[in-house]
Design an enzyme around this catalytic site. Structure first.
Site, mmCIF file in Angstrom:
data_model
loop_
_atom_site.group_PDB
_atom_site.id
_atom_site.type_symbol
_atom_site.label_atom_id
_atom_site.label_comp_id
_atom_site.label_asym_id
_atom_site.label_seq_id
_atom_site.Cartn_x
_atom_site.Cartn_y
_atom_site.Cartn_z
ATOM 1 N N ARG A 150 -4.253 4.956 -8.397
ATOM 2 C CA ARG A 150 -4.271 5.259 -6.963
ATOM 3 C C ARG A 150 -4.888 6.636 -6.739
ATOM 4 O O ARG A 150 -4.649 7.586 -7.508
ATOM 5 C CB ARG A 150 -2.840 5.238 -6.428
ATOM 6 C CG ARG A 150 -2.693 5.422 -4.914
ATOM 7 C CD ARG A 150 -3.242 4.255 -4.163
ATOM 8 N NE ARG A 150 -2.742 4.209 -2.778
ATOM 9 C CZ ARG A 150 -3.370 3.569 -1.810
ATOM 10 N NH1 ARG A 150 -4.516 2.963 -2.057
ATOM 11 N NH2 ARG A 150 -2.866 3.532 -0.593
ATOM 12 N N THR A 161 -10.220 -3.663 0.377
ATOM 13 C CA THR A 161 -9.700 -4.063 -0.916
ATOM 14 C C THR A 161 -10.340 -5.334 -1.474
ATOM 15 O O THR A 161 -10.917 -6.137 -0.758
ATOM 16 C CB THR A 161 -8.160 -4.209 -0.866
ATOM 17 O OG1 THR A 161 -7.608 -3.077 -0.203
ATOM 18 C CG2 THR A 161 -7.562 -4.311 -2.222
ATOM 19 N N THR A 177 -9.698 -0.952 -4.488
ATOM 20 C CA THR A 177 -9.942 -0.678 -3.070
ATOM 21 C C THR A 177 -10.711 0.616 -2.823
ATOM 22 O O THR A 177 -10.652 1.551 -3.617
ATOM 23 C CB THR A 177 -8.592 -0.598 -2.322
ATOM 24 O OG1 THR A 177 -8.827 -0.427 -0.930
ATOM 25 C CG2 THR A 177 -7.730 0.536 -2.846
ATOM 26 N N GLU A 194 -10.285 1.171 0.665
ATOM 27 C CA GLU A 194 -9.485 1.105 1.887
ATOM 28 C C GLU A 194 -10.225 0.422 3.025
ATOM 29 O O GLU A 194 -10.307 -0.793 3.015
ATOM 30 C CB GLU A 194 -8.980 2.484 2.324
ATOM 31 C CG GLU A 194 -7.578 2.461 2.925
ATOM 32 C CD GLU A 194 -7.464 1.935 4.352
ATOM 33 O OE1 GLU A 194 -8.442 2.012 5.118
ATOM 34 O OE2 GLU A 194 -6.385 1.443 4.705
ATOM 35 N N GLU A 209 -8.939 6.611 1.480
ATOM 36 C CA GLU A 209 -7.574 6.240 1.133
ATOM 37 C C GLU A 209 -6.516 7.148 1.731
ATOM 38 O O GLU A 209 -5.360 6.744 1.895
ATOM 39 C CB GLU A 209 -7.429 6.229 -0.391
ATOM 40 C CG GLU A 209 -6.591 5.111 -0.904
ATOM 41 C CD GLU A 209 -7.196 3.750 -0.620
ATOM 42 O OE1 GLU A 209 -6.528 2.981 0.105
ATOM 43 O OE2 GLU A 209 -8.296 3.460 -1.093
ATOM 44 N N ASP A 214 -4.063 6.076 4.417
ATOM 45 C CA ASP A 214 -2.865 5.287 4.139
ATOM 46 C C ASP A 214 -1.596 6.137 4.215
ATOM 47 O O ASP A 214 -0.489 5.604 4.182
ATOM 48 C CB ASP A 214 -2.952 4.620 2.760
ATOM 49 C CG ASP A 214 -3.663 3.282 2.817
ATOM 50 O OD1 ASP A 214 -3.968 2.809 3.925
ATOM 51 O OD2 ASP A 214 -3.928 2.702 1.746
ATOM 52 N N SER A 222 -0.149 -1.269 -0.104
ATOM 53 C CA SER A 222 0.383 -2.634 -0.021
ATOM 54 C C SER A 222 -0.169 -3.521 -1.128
ATOM 55 O O SER A 222 0.156 -4.713 -1.177
ATOM 56 C CB SER A 222 0.030 -3.249 1.337
ATOM 57 O OG SER A 222 0.616 -2.521 2.382
ATOM 58 N N GLY A 225 -6.482 -7.141 1.876
ATOM 59 C CA GLY A 225 -6.021 -7.413 3.229
ATOM 60 C C GLY A 225 -5.107 -6.387 3.851
ATOM 61 O O GLY A 225 -4.351 -6.716 4.767
ATOM 62 N N GLY A 226 -5.105 -5.126 3.360
ATOM 63 C CA GLY A 226 -4.248 -4.120 3.964
ATOM 64 C C GLY A 226 -2.784 -4.495 3.847
ATOM 65 O O GLY A 226 -2.347 -5.091 2.856
#
Length: 609
Positions: free
Chosen positions: A125, A420, A438, A440, A464, A467, A493, A515-516
């Site tokens: 991440r 993503t 991703t 984002e 990102e 988020d 997510s 898909g968020g």
């Protein structure tokens, strides 16, 4: 719809790339299997919208990814003797090239890996630069910025993690030399690939990417968006990937590439960010304990925080089961019925309320009760299930898991999440990868970096950091767990999931989706449909999507009968029908091997042997 690459231009490699990358790698060439990449003769793709997918049966290996060129690269790596992780690296590099709107080396990823004995969670991440503070997304008047104003530019760019994640996973589970795995993407970038219908559609509708001069020149030559079927070459990306292949990820996180990323982020004329070369040089992935939980006859292994995905999925499924499970039949005329949708979305409201209250980077936020599994404690889920009635609760409140202190954090207000891609792979040894990756939002921060090469093209930088919660605290000053802090990883997510038989321990499925925040529902739908409703992976993926973010009940537009919508409204649901463009990929075990499904809403396919 099919598109055929110019096979006269896309010739196979007659040598393994690793043998041309320097003396340090020459010793490996005598014994390592050779990857002689051959671009596929056809590239079947679907434009945005629905295109029926048949599902694909294989015997020993399978690769499911969001673009046929990427899927084929992964299959060829497996055929050369590579591992599931090797194939994932090749797939991701090609996705950087052919699906730049969704993922790439300028972003981050979560990778779940099963080595035949244990499951590990590799956290790549992105992180917040050291110089940011909680006010990153606040305007001078103290109010949160509009989402798109925060996204476009350098402010939203987090320190990319994908390459460092893949380096760590390859060191522990790779079989082929690192450099060989870049051969497919380098060749396609240099020789060209056909722009897919989906990429062309998104470029045509995109309003912000063309504001970046480098991106405008590359993706909108002559002021017009690239068209489906046009051949696109990316010399800058090829040069960057060749350096990373030769020198490892240090070539990305230090030196000319790092300097160019920092210059792009900090030099934006209207919305600069605060990333430094030190932020890049010090980035490290995390290897975390997977969260593995029993559900019905299965053991589901997913990603722990900073992902909220697995916890929200397990809460939803657990509350649903505690509330009486799915009605019989769960499907009416092949579609989820009113009772199924009511019980599922009410369960999900409760899960999303807890998600907004508690989940954030575990290096910064303590789990409720000192353990994340408190959120899926069986007694707690039964307590939450007791709140479900015949009428919709519309908006749920967070609960108090066992041992949690009352309201330690303020709930995070709802805000957009996007973007993503997902890939699932099983290799010849039965080892598996589920990786969600991703940048984002669509096309990320809309900033194209050439990596300091001075050549056309390059890779897109993520957005990102959006988020994180834009507001650091609520109106009473109580802090929000997922607020911006230096070095912190934003809540995600992403829900890469591996499913095992509870009795035998055998791997049953690898699955996930883009898909968020709706990733949670897309993945949960697939698990329910395959493990509880008796559908195969393709049938499950192709079902209409549904869910809630703890507000309106969301249904995929034009996929449910009017009678279903009206019946939900009669039970107090505020129903909204909208495009719910999942990009699910799943591979499931069968008596004869494997069966893979790909989302009819996107371009993915499944290939294997």
């Amino acid at each position: 719809m099919s598109h055929r690459p110019d096979v006269n231009r896309l010739r196979p490699l007659a040598w393994p790339l690793a043998c041309l990358t320097g003396a340090l790698l020459l010793a490996s060439c005598a014994s390592a299997p050779e990857l002689r990449y051959q671009p596929p003769p056809e590239q079947p793709e679907a434009a945005s919208g629905l295109s029926d997918k048949p599902g694909w049966a294989t015997r020993t290996t399978a690769v499911a990814a969001a673009n046929p060129l990427a899927t084929d690269a992964g299959r060829q790596v497996l055929r050369a003797g590579g591992s599931a992780v090797d194939a994932a690296i090749a797939v991701q590099m090609v996705l950087t090239l052919v699906e730049p709107q969704s993922s790439g080396i300028g972003g981050g990823a979560f990778l779940m890996h099963f080595d035949g004995r244990q499951v590990r969670a590799y956290d790549g991440r992105e992180t917040a630069p050291a110089a940011v503070d909680e006010k990153l997304f606040l305007k001078p008047d103290g109010q949160p910025m509009a989402f798109i104003d925060a996204v476009v530019g350098g402010r939203s760019v987090g320190v990319p993690g994908t390459l460092r994640l893949l380096e760590r996973a390859h060191r522990e589970h790779g079989k082929l030399p690192w450099a060989q795995l870049f051969a497919p993407a380098i060749l396609l970038a240099e020789q060209g690939f056909k722009v897919s219908p989906r990429l062309a559609t998104l470029l045509a509708g995109e309003q912000h990417l063309r504001k970046d001069p480098a991106a405008a020149a590359f993706y909108y030559p002559g002021g017009e968006p690239l068209k489906a079927g046009q051949t696109l070459r990316n010399p800058a990306l090829a040069a960057v990937l060749r350096r990373v292949a030769q020198e490892g990820p240090d070539a990305f996180y230090q030196g000319a590439v790092a300097r160019s990323i920092v210059a792009k982020v900090t030099g934006h004329p209207g919305n600069p960010g605060k990333m430094t070369e030190a932020d890049l040089a010090t980035y490290r992935p995390r290897v975390r304990d997977a969260l593995c939980s029993d559900w019905q006859a299965w053991r589901l292994c997913g990603f722990p925080p900073p992902s909220s995905g697995h916890l929200a999925i397990l809460q939803t499924l657990g509350i649903l089961e505690a509330a009486g499970g799915s009605p019989s039949p769960a499907l009416v005329d092949g579609l989820p019925g009113v009772e199924t949708l009511h019980r599922y979305t009410e369960s999900a409201r409760l899960a999303f309320a807890d998600r907004a209250q508690y989940v954030a980077d575990p290096d910064f936020v303590e789990a409720p009760g000192g353990r994340w599994t408190s959120l899926i404690d069986a007694a707690y889920l039964r307590e939450r299930a007791g709140l479900i009635g015949e009428q919709s609760m519309k908006t749920a409140k967070p609960g108090l898991p066992p041992g949690a202190r009352p309201l330690a954090w303020a709930p995070q207000p709802d805000q957009p999440e996007y973007g993503t891609s997902h890939l699932s792979i099983v290799d010849a040894q039965g080892h598996a990868v589920a990786m969600t990756t991703t940048i984002e939002d669509q096309f990320g921060a809309r900033q194209l970096s050439d990596g300091g090469t001075g050549l056309p093209g390059g890779f897109l930088l993520n957005n990102e950091l959006t988020d994180f919660s834009f507001a650091p605290a609520d109106a009473q000053g109580k802090p929000i767990a997922n607020r911006v802090q230096p070095g912190k990883r934003p809540r995600s997510s992403m829900s890469p999931t591996l499913v095992f038989d509870r009795t035998s321990g055998a791997l049953q499925m690898s699955a996930g989706s883009p898909g968020g925040a709706l990733i949670i529902h897309y993945t949960a739908k697939t698990l329910l449909a395959t493990q509880a409703w008796g559908l195969n992976a393709q049938q499950a993926i192709s079902l209409p999507n549904f869910g809630t973010l703890n507000g309106p009940t969301l249904l995929e537009a034009s996929r449910f009968p009017a009678a279903t919508v009206e019946a939900l409204k009669a039970r107090g649901h505020e129903v909204r029908e909208l495009p719910m463009t999942s990009g699910l990929q799943a591979i499931q075990r069968t008596p004869d091997g494997w069966f893979g499904g790909a989302d009819p809403r996107r371009e993915g396919i499944v290939l294997g042997d």
